[in-house]
Write a protein that holds these residues in place. Structure first.
Motif, PDB file in Angstrom:
ATOM      1  N   MET A  76       0.564  -1.492  -0.247  1.00 34.94           N
ATOM      2  CA  MET A  76      -0.071   0.027  -0.486  1.00 34.94           C
ATOM      3  C   MET A  76       0.624   1.254   0.024  1.00 34.94           C
ATOM      4  O   MET A  76       0.238   2.281  -0.321  1.00 34.94           O
ATOM      5  N   LYS A  77       2.121   1.028   0.324  1.00 36.15           N
ATOM      6  CA  LYS A  77       2.842   2.019   0.177  1.00 36.15           C
ATOM      7  C   LYS A  77       2.767   3.284   0.815  1.00 36.15           C
ATOM      8  O   LYS A  77       3.201   4.498   1.067  1.00 36.15           O
ATOM      9  N   LEU A  78       2.155   2.443   2.275  1.00 38.65           N
ATOM     10  CA  LEU A  78       2.605   3.546   4.072  1.00 38.65           C
ATOM     11  C   LEU A  78       3.427   3.414   3.929  1.00 38.65           C
ATOM     12  O   LEU A  78       4.317   2.842   4.363  1.00 38.65           O
ATOM     13  N   ASP A  79       3.668   4.286   4.822  1.00 35.18           N
ATOM     14  CA  ASP A  79       4.926   4.291   6.533  1.00 35.18           C
ATOM     15  C   ASP A  79       4.885   3.065   7.412  1.00 35.18           C
ATOM     16  O   ASP A  79       5.926   2.949   8.209  1.00 35.18           O
ATOM     17  N   GLU A  80       3.200   2.738   8.185  1.00 38.17           N
ATOM     18  CA  GLU A  80       2.651   1.979   9.020  1.00 38.17           C
ATOM     19  C   GLU A  80       1.912   1.634   8.595  1.00 38.17           C
ATOM     20  O   GLU A  80       0.784   2.388   8.234  1.00 38.17           O
ATOM     21  N   CYS A  81       1.362   0.407   9.584  1.00 39.89           N
ATOM     22  CA  CYS A  81       0.131   0.193   9.641  1.00 39.89           C
ATOM     23  C   CYS A  81      -0.782  -0.106  10.731  1.00 39.89           C
ATOM     24  O   CYS A  81       0.107  -0.303  12.230  1.00 39.89           O
ATOM     25  N   PHE A  82      -2.553   0.474  10.985  1.00 46.32           N
ATOM     26  CA  PHE A  82      -2.739  -0.001  12.350  1.00 46.32           C
ATOM     27  C   PHE A  82      -2.805  -1.691  12.970  1.00 46.32           C
ATOM     28  O   PHE A  82      -3.424  -1.805  11.488  1.00 46.32           O
ATOM     29  N   ILE A  83      -3.367  -2.110  13.641  1.00 46.69           N
ATOM     30  CA  ILE A  83      -3.698  -3.470  13.863  1.00 46.69           C
ATOM     31  C   ILE A  83      -4.974  -3.494  14.840  1.00 46.69           C
ATOM     32  O   ILE A  83      -5.437  -2.410  15.597  1.00 46.69           O
ATOM     33  N   ILE A  84      -5.513  -3.749  14.574  1.00 45.41           N
ATOM     34  CA  ILE A  84      -7.341  -4.252  14.805  1.00 45.41           C
ATOM     35  C   ILE A  84      -7.576  -5.313  15.908  1.00 45.41           C
ATOM     36  O   ILE A  84      -6.958  -6.512  14.899  1.00 45.41           O
ATOM     37  N   ASN A  85      -8.228  -5.194  16.582  1.00 42.51           N
ATOM     38  CA  ASN A  85      -7.890  -6.425  17.782  1.00 42.51           C
ATOM     39  C   ASN A  85      -9.411  -7.125  17.305  1.00 42.51           C
ATOM     40  O   ASN A  85      -9.761  -6.867  15.885  1.00 42.51           O
ATOM     41  N   GLU A  86      -9.668  -7.655  17.922  1.00 41.38           N
ATOM     42  CA  GLU A  86     -10.802  -8.853  17.449  1.00 41.38           C
ATOM     43  C   GLU A  86     -11.766  -8.684  17.965  1.00 41.38           C
ATOM     44  O   GLU A  86     -13.440  -8.607  17.520  1.00 41.38           O
ATOM     45  N   LEU A  87     -12.674  -6.866  18.586  1.00 42.06           N
ATOM     46  CA  LEU A  87     -13.292  -6.248  18.568  1.00 42.06           C
ATOM     47  C   LEU A  87     -13.234  -5.397  17.338  1.00 42.06           C
ATOM     48  O   LEU A  87     -14.224  -4.391  17.649  1.00 42.06           O
ATOM     49  N   GLY A  88     -12.833  -5.182  16.783  1.00 46.40           N
ATOM     50  CA  GLY A  88     -12.511  -4.224  16.151  1.00 46.40           C
ATOM     51  C   GLY A  88     -11.998  -2.448  16.383  1.00 46.40           C
ATOM     52  O   GLY A  88     -12.097  -1.987  15.342  1.00 46.40           O
ATOM     53  N   ASN A  89     -10.692  -2.815  16.856  1.00 47.19           N
ATOM     54  CA  ASN A  89     -10.456  -1.728  17.222  1.00 47.19           C
ATOM     55  C   ASN A  89      -9.161  -1.699  16.865  1.00 47.19           C
ATOM     56  O   ASN A  89      -8.275  -2.111  17.061  1.00 47.19           O
ATOM     57  N   ILE A  90      -9.129  -0.330  17.223  1.00 48.49           N
ATOM     58  CA  ILE A  90      -7.178  -0.129  16.618  1.00 48.49           C
ATOM     59  C   ILE A  90      -6.338  -0.261  17.924  1.00 48.49           C
ATOM     60  O   ILE A  90      -6.946   0.227  19.264  1.00 48.49           O
ATOM     61  N   CYS A  91      -5.663  -1.360  17.982  1.00 48.08           N
ATOM     62  CA  CYS A  91      -5.121  -1.789  19.821  1.00 48.08           C
ATOM     63  C   CYS A  91      -3.711  -1.719  18.943  1.00 48.08           C
ATOM     64  O   CYS A  91      -2.584  -0.832  20.569  1.00 48.08           O
ATOM     65  N   GLU A  92      -3.169  -0.972  18.188  1.00 40.76           N
ATOM     66  CA  GLU A  92      -1.720  -1.232  18.316  1.00 40.76           C
ATOM     67  C   GLU A  92      -1.304  -0.275  16.572  1.00 40.76           C
ATOM     68  O   GLU A  92      -2.123  -0.776  16.289  1.00 40.76           O
ATOM     69  N   SER A  93       0.348  -0.408  16.382  1.00 36.41           N
ATOM     70  CA  SER A  93       1.036  -0.592  15.287  1.00 36.41           C
ATOM     71  C   SER A  93       1.613  -1.783  14.929  1.00 36.41           C
ATOM     72  O   SER A  93       1.600  -2.588  15.882  1.00 36.41           O
ATOM     73  N   ILE A  94       1.765  -1.821  13.823  1.00 35.16           N
ATOM     74  CA  ILE A  94       3.409  -3.321  14.017  1.00 35.16           C
ATOM     75  C   ILE A  94       4.013  -3.076  14.859  1.00 35.16           C
ATOM     76  O   ILE A  94       4.601  -3.963  15.030  1.00 35.16           O
ATOM     77  N   SER A  95       4.649  -2.054  15.185  1.00 31.55           N
ATOM     78  CA  SER A  95       5.698  -2.313  16.115  1.00 31.55           C
ATOM     79  C   SER A  95       5.545  -1.077  16.934  1.00 31.55           C
ATOM     80  O   SER A  95       6.866  -0.857  17.773  1.00 31.55           O
ATOM     81  N   SER A  96       4.584  -0.390  17.752  1.00 31.03           N
ATOM     82  CA  SER A  96       4.929   0.406  18.086  1.00 31.03           C
ATOM     83  C   SER A  96       3.442   0.409  19.068  1.00 31.03           C
ATOM     84  O   SER A  96       2.036  -0.259  18.270  1.00 31.03           O
ATOM     85  N   ASN A  97       3.291   0.822  20.076  1.00 30.05           N
ATOM     86  CA  ASN A  97       2.314   1.410  21.321  1.00 30.05           C
ATOM     87  C   ASN A  97       1.289   2.495  19.994  1.00 30.05           C
ATOM     88  O   ASN A  97       2.148   3.378  19.855  1.00 30.05           O
ATOM     89  N   VAL A  98       0.256   2.734  20.650  1.00 28.32           N
ATOM     90  CA  VAL A  98      -0.541   4.246  19.923  1.00 28.32           C
ATOM     91  C   VAL A  98      -0.900   5.318  20.363  1.00 28.32           C
ATOM     92  O   VAL A  98      -1.999   4.290  21.539  1.00 28.32           O
ATOM     93  N   PHE A  99      -0.979   6.361  20.885  1.00 33.02           N
ATOM     94  CA  PHE A  99      -1.456   7.450  21.146  1.00 33.02           C
ATOM     95  C   PHE A  99      -1.955   8.333  21.122  1.00 33.02           C
ATOM     96  O   PHE A  99      -1.616   9.105  19.844  1.00 33.02           O
ATOM     97  N   VAL A 100      -3.113   9.020  20.810  1.00 29.65           N
ATOM     98  CA  VAL A 100      -3.908  10.192  20.488  1.00 29.65           C
ATOM     99  C   VAL A 100      -4.247  11.729  21.330  1.00 29.65           C
ATOM    100  O   VAL A 100      -3.989  11.166  22.479  1.00 29.65           O
TER     101      VAL A 100
END
Length: 280
Positions: free
Chosen positions: A168-192
């Motif tokens: 997809m020519k992206l820099d990073e991807c978010f990972i989705i958990n079994e509930l359909g929520n964004i829980c982390e990325s390929i190599s990192s935790n996520v903060f908003v």
């Protein structure tokens, strides 16, 4: 630059010397756990937190924890390796623990071996100049269970997310958990960031129990910045003021674009400055 030497079970070994057996359980079954430790200005960053997390993970995987697995002993071995590989002042160390050979899916022993590797890095923590372009990897959802928070060797989910990121020519991807929520990325935790307040998924959402995640939460508290551990949905990400990623090696990386949303990096810059103060 990769080092020419590593440490296997406490002994310096050339990386060109065969020392892992063909029936190695990390190779055969992903039966391993690891930590990646950042060295900044010749300082092993947050080593105590890494060793604590490693021991908790080993216990969860029913591995025997040797008495010599103390912070002091591991630190001495890491310093020995860094000197031998001439890796200073900034580098990355990987400490891998694997269950010893024997058995098929059911192991014959819970005793372990360990491997320490190092490679040179050019700088200390540096915030990315250009914001990351990120989207969701949705092909496989991350399950929520007792393995979710552990940095174990079974990483196919992240490998496939990395392949998707490239396609997809992206820099990073978010990972989705079994509930359909964004829980982390390929190599990192996520903060908003929204209206000056930080939000990050709780461990119950299946994200990695990140060492850098812990430091950011602590730094936020010290600087009177509110932090809430809440689930992150696509809507929350799209309507954020800022989004940034944290891991032990990069420290902090700010996200510039997610789908049609664009973000600033004021809070990410603030935390990166605080982080670099800890490395001095």
């Amino acid at each position: 630059m990769e080092g020419n030497y590593c440490i296997f079970n406490g002994h310096l070994v050339s990386v060109y010397e065969p020392f892992l057996a063909i029936n190695n359980r990390a190779f055969k079954y992903g039966d391993s756990i690891f930590e990646t430790i950042r060295v900044c200005n010749n300082k092993l960053m947050f080593l105590k937190d890494h060793i604590t997390r490693l021991k908790l993970g080993m216990t969860a995987l029913r591995m025997n924890v040797p008495a010599e697995f103390s912070v002091e002993n591991i630190q001495a071995l890491m310093i020995q390796l860094l000197k031998k590989n001439v890796h200073a002042p900034n580098s990355r160390i990987r400490l891998t623990v694997l269950r010893n050979e024997g058995g098929f899916y059911t192991p014959e022993t819970n005793d372990i071996s360990f491997l320490i590797e190092s490679n040179q890095l050019e700088t200390n923590y540096q915030l990315n100049a250009k914001g990351l372009w990120v989207d969701v990897f949705g092909d496989i959802k991350k399950p929520i269970n007792k393995l979710s928070n552990i940095k174990h060797g079974s990483a196919l989910l992240y490998v496939l997310a990395g392949v998707a990121k490239q396609s997809m020519k992206l820099d990073e991807c978010f990972i989705i958990n079994e509930l359909g929520n964004i829980c982390e990325s390929i190599s990192s935790n996520v903060f908003v960031v929204k209206n000056g307040t930080l939000y990050t998924p709780p461990l119950s959402e299946g994200c990695l129990d990140g060492v850098m995640r812990k430091q950011i939460i602590s730094l936020a508290a010290q600087n009177k910045i509110l932090v809430f551990e809440n689930r992150l949905t696509d809507y929350i990400i799209c309507n954020a003021d800022e989004v940034f990623l944290t891991n032990s090696v990069a420290g902090i990386q700010w996200v510039g674009q997610y789908k049609q949303s664009y973000f600033t990096n004021k809070m990410a810059t603030f935390f990166m400055e605080k982080l670099n103060q800890l490395s001095n």
